[in-house]
Design an enzyme around this catalytic site. Structure first.
Site, short mmCIF file in Angstrom:
data_model
loop_
_atom_site.label_atom_id
_atom_site.label_comp_id
_atom_site.label_asym_id
_atom_site.label_seq_id
_atom_site.Cartn_x
_atom_site.Cartn_y
_atom_site.Cartn_z
N GLY A 256 0.83 -1.22 0.00
CA GLY A 256 0.00 0.00 0.00
C GLY A 256 0.85 1.26 0.00
O GLY A 256 0.53 2.24 -0.68
N ASP A 257 1.96 1.21 0.75
CA ASP A 257 2.89 2.35 0.78
C ASP A 257 3.48 2.56 -0.62
O ASP A 257 3.67 3.70 -1.06
CB ASP A 257 4.03 2.11 1.77
CG ASP A 257 3.54 1.89 3.19
OD1 ASP A 257 2.47 2.41 3.53
OD2 ASP A 257 4.22 1.19 3.96
N ALA A 258 3.79 1.45 -1.30
CA ALA A 258 4.37 1.53 -2.65
C ALA A 258 3.35 2.11 -3.63
O ALA A 258 3.70 2.93 -4.49
CB ALA A 258 4.84 0.15 -3.11
#
Length: 294
Positions: A256-258
């Site tokens: 999700g961060d990516a």
């Protein structure tokens, strides 16, 4: 809790654990820098004065990311133990120094100068548990200067247990990013009757807004299902994700961060909304083939 603290040494001493630079918004900052020209991204956060902070410094340097850490002499650098079983993960986090970030650091002349020089701000929802005044300072700066303010819901517990500080930031969101479980948690804690992801995206995008020069965009990822996007609460667009063979998936930590990194890098570069989503999906696909958010 106290009883969990032994897990870190246990993982390092008794298992083939790897030390990987982490931190939700820091993962996003590293990913965005990976996709943008050199010296595009600055990350603000908190670390201790210890060997783990030194490891972080090396990792971000390799990624070309500039960091301005608040260094805490008393608290250790935060850490997260991740146990992976097949494609599932279990995480135990000790925030340490990250939990002591303060407005004073953000407002220090050298750091605030960087804030004023930025075109886009990204804030992870986890920071609502630490220093809401710092988030509000960035949010107000963004609205006053018509700069993009991107907010990640980060985890289902944020809308549940940090509803009031979350709601205080909501009028400032130009872009809000979350996954389906975070969206469902938001809907439940905010009295949105529907469990339909498209309807929740529309509700998020239609919330009252401070800077009316920009329509709010709500983006909800759903793992392998299409990414759902609503602009200003109007019709919903769906973007199929990049297919990947499940044998290639190594670790979904930081996916999700990516996605947020690829998406935000697209915004900074002036790409179309469709291209921003595409970049987010592309970087997430790359990340899940590595260990940790790499």
């Amino acid at each position: 809790e106290e009883k969990h603290l032994g897990i870190y040494e246990d993982l390092l001493n008794n298992y083939s654990a790897k030390l990987i630079a982490g931190g939700g918004a820091q993962n996003t900052a590293r990913g965005a820098q990976y996709m943008l020209p050199p010296n595009s991204v600055v990350y603000l956060g908190g670390v201790g004065d210890d060997k783990y902070a030194a490891i972080l410094h090396d990792a971000v340097k390799t990624a070309g990311l500039r960091v301005e850490y608040r260094v805490d002499k008393k608290e250790p650098t935060g850490r997260c133990g991740v146990v992976i079983t097949d494609h599932n993960r279990s995480m135990v986090t000790d925030l340490g120094a990250a939990n002591h970030y303060d407005l004073e650091h953000l407002k220090s002349p050298e750091v605030w100068k960087l804030v004023e020089g930025a075109s886009t701000y990204f804030v992870g929802g986890y920071h609502l548990t630490v220093c809401p005044p710092a988030i509000m300072a960035l949010a107000e700066e963004a609205a006053a200067k018509n700069k993009a303010f991107v907010f990640s819901l980060s985890a289902p517990f944020i809308p549940q247990f940090f509803k009031d500080p979350l709601d205080a930031t909501a009028p400032y969101w130009d872009y809000v990013i979350g996954n389906e479980t975070e969206a469902l948690s938001y809907a439940e804690s905010h009295g949105i009757e529907s469990k339909d992801i498209k309807e929740i995206a529309k509700a998020l995008a239609a919330l009252p807004k401070k800077n009316e020069k920009r329509e709010r965009v709500a983006i909800i990822t759903q793992g392998t299902e299409p990414t759902v996007v609503s602009v200003g609460g109007k019709e919903v667009q769906e973007f199929p994700v990049h297919a990947i063979d499940s044998k290639l998936i190594n670790d979904t930590t930081g996916a999700g961060d990516a996605f947020a990194a690829g998406f935000t890098a697209g915004l900074v570069a002036g790409e179309s909304l469709a291209q921003c989503v595409d970049q987010g999906q592309w970087l997430a696909k790359l990340s899940i083939q590595e260990l940790g958010p790499s």
